[in-house]
Structure formats: structure tokens, C-alpha cells
Design a protein around this motif. Structure first.
Motif, PDB file in Angstrom:
ATOM      1  N   SER A   9       0.829  -1.206   0.000  1.00 29.91           N
ATOM      2  CA  SER A   9       0.000   0.000   0.000  1.00 29.91           C
ATOM      3  C   SER A   9       0.862   1.254   0.000  1.00 29.91           C
ATOM      4  O   SER A   9       0.515   2.253  -0.645  1.00 29.91           O
ATOM      5  CB  SER A   9      -0.936   0.008   1.211  1.00 29.91           C
ATOM      6  N   GLY A  10       1.976   1.203   0.723  1.00 20.38           N
ATOM      7  CA  GLY A  10       2.900   2.337   0.683  1.00 20.38           C
ATOM      8  C   GLY A  10       3.402   2.589  -0.723  1.00 20.38           C
ATOM      9  O   GLY A  10       3.461   3.728  -1.187  1.00 20.38           O
ATOM     10  N   GLY A  11       3.744   1.495  -1.424  1.00 18.87           N
ATOM     11  CA  GLY A  11       4.199   1.620  -2.808  1.00 18.87           C
ATOM     12  C   GLY A  11       3.092   2.089  -3.734  1.00 18.87           C
ATOM     13  O   GLY A  11       3.316   2.920  -4.628  1.00 18.87           O
ATOM     14  N   TRP A  12       1.882   1.574  -3.536  1.00 19.57           N
ATOM     15  CA  TRP A  12       0.749   1.982  -4.383  1.00 19.57           C
ATOM     16  C   TRP A  12       0.446   3.469  -4.221  1.00 19.57           C
ATOM     17  O   TRP A  12       0.227   4.168  -5.209  1.00 19.57           O
ATOM     18  CB  TRP A  12      -0.478   1.146  -4.036  1.00 19.57           C
ATOM     19  N   VAL A  13       0.428   3.926  -2.984  1.00 17.99           N
ATOM     20  CA  VAL A  13       0.145   5.344  -2.735  1.00 17.99           C
ATOM     21  C   VAL A  13       1.256   6.220  -3.301  1.00 17.99           C
ATOM     22  O   VAL A  13       1.006   7.258  -3.918  1.00 17.99           O
ATOM     23  CB  VAL A  13      -0.049   5.600  -1.230  1.00 17.99           C
ATOM     24  N   GLY A  14       2.515   5.795  -3.110  1.00 18.09           N
ATOM     25  CA  GLY A  14       3.638   6.555  -3.649  1.00 18.09           C
ATOM     26  C   GLY A  14       3.565   6.668  -5.164  1.00 18.09           C
ATOM     27  O   GLY A  14       3.775   7.741  -5.742  1.00 18.09           O
ATOM     28  N   ALA A  15       3.245   5.554  -5.829  1.00 23.08           N
ATOM     29  CA  ALA A  15       3.127   5.562  -7.284  1.00 23.08           C
ATOM     30  C   ALA A  15       1.982   6.461  -7.742  1.00 23.08           C
ATOM     31  O   ALA A  15       2.103   7.189  -8.739  1.00 23.08           O
ATOM     32  CB  ALA A  15       2.912   4.139  -7.796  1.00 23.08           C
ATOM     33  N   ALA A  16       0.862   6.413  -7.026  1.00 20.36           N
ATOM     34  CA  ALA A  16      -0.286   7.242  -7.389  1.00 20.36           C
ATOM     35  C   ALA A  16       0.040   8.727  -7.252  1.00 20.36           C
ATOM     36  O   ALA A  16      -0.342   9.544  -8.099  1.00 20.36           O
ATOM     37  CB  ALA A  16      -1.483   6.874  -6.519  1.00 20.36           C
ATOM     38  N   LEU A  17       0.747   9.077  -6.182  1.00 20.10           N
ATOM     39  CA  LEU A  17       1.146  10.472  -6.001  1.00 20.10           C
ATOM     40  C   LEU A  17       2.096  10.915  -7.111  1.00 20.10           C
ATOM     41  O   LEU A  17       1.978  12.017  -7.648  1.00 20.10           O
ATOM     42  CB  LEU A  17       1.807  10.659  -4.633  1.00 20.10           C
ATOM     43  N   ALA A  18       3.046  10.042  -7.448  1.00 19.48           N
ATOM     44  CA  ALA A  18       3.997  10.370  -8.509  1.00 19.48           C
ATOM     45  C   ALA A  18       3.300  10.512  -9.855  1.00 19.48           C
ATOM     46  O   ALA A  18       3.679  11.346 -10.685  1.00 19.48           O
ATOM     47  CB  ALA A  18       5.085   9.297  -8.598  1.00 19.48           C
ATOM     48  N   ALA A  19       2.251   9.696 -10.091  1.00 19.18           N
ATOM     49  CA  ALA A  19       1.507   9.794 -11.346  1.00 19.18           C
ATOM     50  C   ALA A  19       0.868  11.169 -11.505  1.00 19.18           C
ATOM     51  O   ALA A  19       0.688  11.647 -12.627  1.00 19.18           O
ATOM     52  CB  ALA A  19       0.436   8.705 -11.406  1.00 19.18           C
ATOM     53  N   VAL A  20       0.543  11.790 -10.375  1.00 22.41           N
ATOM     54  CA  VAL A  20      -0.021  13.146 -10.419  1.00 22.41           C
ATOM     55  C   VAL A  20       1.081  14.192 -10.552  1.00 22.41           C
ATOM     56  O   VAL A  20       0.988  15.111 -11.371  1.00 22.41           O
ATOM     57  CB  VAL A  20      -0.873  13.416  -9.155  1.00 22.41           C
ATOM     58  N   THR A  21       2.155  14.054  -9.767  1.00 20.47           N
ATOM     59  CA  THR A  21       3.197  15.088  -9.786  1.00 20.47           C
ATOM     60  C   THR A  21       3.921  15.162 -11.128  1.00 20.47           C
ATOM     61  O   THR A  21       4.374  16.242 -11.518  1.00 20.47           O
ATOM     62  CB  THR A  21       4.222  14.870  -8.654  1.00 20.47           C
ATOM     63  N   VAL A  22       4.028  14.045 -11.832  1.00 22.46           N
ATOM     64  CA  VAL A  22       4.697  14.108 -13.132  1.00 22.46           C
ATOM     65  C   VAL A  22       3.858  14.873 -14.145  1.00 22.46           C
ATOM     66  O   VAL A  22       4.377  15.352 -15.164  1.00 22.46           O
ATOM     67  CB  VAL A  22       5.031  12.696 -13.690  1.00 22.46           C
ATOM     68  N   LEU A  45      -9.901   1.441   1.210  1.00 22.67           N
ATOM     69  CA  LEU A  45      -9.673   2.892   1.188  1.00 22.67           C
ATOM     70  C   LEU A  45      -8.443   3.225   0.342  1.00 22.67           C
ATOM     71  O   LEU A  45      -8.446   4.193  -0.419  1.00 22.67           O
ATOM     72  CB  LEU A  45      -9.489   3.416   2.611  1.00 22.67           C
ATOM     73  N   VAL A  46      -7.397   2.414   0.514  1.00 24.82           N
ATOM     74  CA  VAL A  46      -6.176   2.628  -0.273  1.00 24.82           C
ATOM     75  C   VAL A  46      -6.472   2.469  -1.767  1.00 24.82           C
ATOM     76  O   VAL A  46      -6.041   3.283  -2.595  1.00 24.82           O
ATOM     77  CB  VAL A  46      -5.073   1.642   0.159  1.00 24.82           C
ATOM     78  N   ALA A  47      -7.217   1.420  -2.107  1.00 22.69           N
ATOM     79  CA  ALA A  47      -7.552   1.178  -3.516  1.00 22.69           C
ATOM     80  C   ALA A  47      -8.355   2.346  -4.080  1.00 22.69           C
ATOM     81  O   ALA A  47      -8.126   2.764  -5.232  1.00 22.69           O
ATOM     82  CB  ALA A  47      -8.345  -0.125  -3.649  1.00 22.69           C
ATOM     83  N   ALA A  48      -9.274   2.888  -3.292  1.00 22.02           N
ATOM     84  CA  ALA A  48     -10.074   4.023  -3.752  1.00 22.02           C
ATOM     85  C   ALA A  48      -9.199   5.251  -3.971  1.00 22.02           C
ATOM     86  O   ALA A  48      -9.371   5.992  -4.955  1.00 22.02           O
ATOM     87  CB  ALA A  48     -11.180   4.320  -2.737  1.00 22.02           C
ATOM     88  N   ALA A  71      -5.156   7.992  -9.995  1.00 24.04           N
ATOM     89  CA  ALA A  71      -4.926   7.548 -11.370  1.00 24.04           C
ATOM     90  C   ALA A  71      -5.897   8.256 -12.316  1.00 24.04           C
ATOM     91  O   ALA A  71      -5.526   8.662 -13.422  1.00 24.04           O
ATOM     92  CB  ALA A  71      -5.104   6.030 -11.473  1.00 24.04           C
ATOM     93  N   TRP A  72      -7.131   8.420 -11.888  1.00 17.97           N
ATOM     94  CA  TRP A  72      -8.118   9.137 -12.704  1.00 17.97           C
ATOM     95  C   TRP A  72      -7.702  10.602 -12.863  1.00 17.97           C
ATOM     96  O   TRP A  72      -7.804  11.164 -13.949  1.00 17.97           O
ATOM     97  CB  TRP A  72      -9.493   9.053 -12.051  1.00 17.97           C
TER      98      TRP A  72
END
Length: 249
Positions: free
Chosen positions: A163-176, A238-241, A247-248
Motif C-alpha cells: 500500500s505504501g508503494g501503491w500510494v507513492g506511485a499514485a502520487l507520482a503519477a499526479v506530480t509528473v 480505502l487505499v484502492a479508492a 490515477a483518474w
């Protein structure tokens, strides 16, 4: 070149780095369990350790409380938070590498010369990183069970790290999408992640009256999965949401 082809390309480029970080985190978990067993050989020792944690503000801030009185609970309290940081950092680096960094180095133009959709590179990178963390979750669960820990707690620890990795990746997907520099995008994603991590720490430090503060951030969700202490599986929904929403976005 479609998204599937880009995924295969990413996997080929990271055929050494991805397995290396996943195995490193799993080894970190294995050595932690072994060390805890050596340091806390009896149930009384584990109970004393858990009681000491409850009185130590630094440990509560950085690692959170123990949610049980077993060896597994003590090991998870010691290192579960650290595994989420390791997974988040690796995921952010990989996501940025295969998006904004590739663009800076001209690889995006090379890929773009083929028949590929505008969102395909980000979709491919996000798919690979999310999948890598799923492998990490499974490997940590296997390591825990192999070390004699309960399967449910081992899986909860694995999903917590992932979940830590998933959240980190999701945040990075936005910041890029919001920055033009790979370095800035990575730093921004990890800064947000670590700020949320510290907010969770403040909530644990403040006791029951401040517990609500931790529920405002994803770190407060997955670090309260309570591995080896009456697992709360619903926090992963909650993490998945959150990941889906990022991602959206």
C-alpha cells in the motif's frame, strides 16, 4: 506500439532493478522477524516490549504502536512503517523514471514516433509499478509464513508494505503531470508521502483523542491494518479508492 508493448519494454529495462528492490524489502522483513525472536524469546519479554512502546513518544511518532502481543506484532511494529517508506520510494523513482525522466532524455519522442496513445506511457508505468508492489505483498506474506508467523498477519503486513508503494506511485503519477522536471516530480511525491506519514505519527503520539487525524491520510489507513493484532482488511479498500482517484486525476 500499444500499452502492452510498453509494459514489456519497462519490464525488460528494469529486469535487474525491480527484482532487487523487492527481494531487498522481503529480506529486510525476514531479518527483522529473526532479530525480534532473538531479542524477545519469551512472551513476558514481548509484553514488556509492547508496554515500553506505549510510553515512548519517539517510537510512536516514527513507527506507530504495536497492535498485538506476539512476536509477529512486535516485528510489524518495528519495521512495517519502514517497509512502506522503502516501497513508496522505489515506486516513486520507477514511476518518474518511466514517465518524466524518459521525456527529459528523449525516449518519449522515440516511443511517440510509433502508434501509441498519449496516456499509454503513464498507464504502462503505473501498471508495472502497481504490479511490482503486488508481488512484494505476496513475497512478504510467504516470508512471514515461512518464519512461522500466522498467515493472516503475514498477508496484512505484505499488503501494508504494498500500500505504501501503491500510494507513492499514485502520487507520482499526479506530480509528473504537474511539473516539467523529473527531479521535482519525484521530490514532490515523496514530500507529500512523508508529510502524510508524519501526520499519522502525530495522531498516534496524541493518543485516542488525536486518532482521527491519522484517518485523514492514506498512511493512517494502511498502517492501521493491525497486522497480527486483529487485522482490519477494509482499510485496503480505502487505499484502492485513493489510488484509483489519483490515477483518474
Amino acid at each position: 506500439m500499444n500499452t502492452t508493448a510498453l509494459i514489456r519494454l519497462i519490464l525488460r529495462r528494469d529486469r535487474v532493478w525491480q527484482p532487487l528492490w523487492i527481494l531487498s524489502v522481503a529480506l529486510f522483513v525476514a531479518t527483522t522477524v529473526t532479530t525480534i525472536r532473538q531479542l524477545l524469546p519469551t512472551r513476558d519479554a514481548v509484553l514488556h516490549y509492547v508496554e515500553e512502546i506505549a510510553r515512548n513518544p519517539v517510537i510512536l511518532l516514527l513507527q506507530g504502536p504495536a497492535y498485538g502481543d506476539s512476536v509477529g506484532a512486535a516485528a510489524a511494529q518495528q519495521r512495517a512503517a519502514a517497509t512502506t517508506i522503502f516501497a513508496a520510494l522505489a515506486s516513486i523513482v520507477l514511476l518518474v523514471k518511466h514517465t518524466r525522466s524518459d521525456e527529459e532524455q528523449g525516449r518519449r519522442e522515440l516511443v511517440g514516433s510509433a502508434a501509441v496513445g498519449r496516456r499509454a506511457p503513464l498507464t504502462a508505468a503505473l501498471t508495472v509499478v502497481l504490479g511490482a508492489n503486488l508481488v512484494l505483498a505476496a513475497l512478504i506474506a510467504v516470508v512471514g509464513v515461512s518464519a512461522g508467523l500466522p498467515p493472516a498477519g503475514s498477508l496484512a503486513w505484505g499488503l501494508t508494505a504494498a500500500s505504501g508503494g501503491w500510494v507513492g506511485a499514485a502520487l507520482a503519477a499526479v506530480t509528473v503531470q504537474l511539473t516539467q522536471s523529473a527531479r521535482v516530480a519525484g521530490a514532490a511525491a515523496f514530500t507529500v508521502f512523508f508529510a502524510a506519514y508524519l501526520l499519522r505519527g502525530v495522531s498516534d503520539l496524541g493518543g485516542p483523542g488525536m486518532e482521527w487525524l491519522g484517518w485523514l491520510v492514506p498512511n493512517g489507513w494502511f498502517l492501521r491494518a493491525r497486522a497480527f493484532g486483529g487485522e482490519q482488511w477494509w482499510v485496503f479498500a480505502l487505499v484502492a479508492a485513493f489510488v484509483a482517484a489519483m490515477a483518474w486525476a
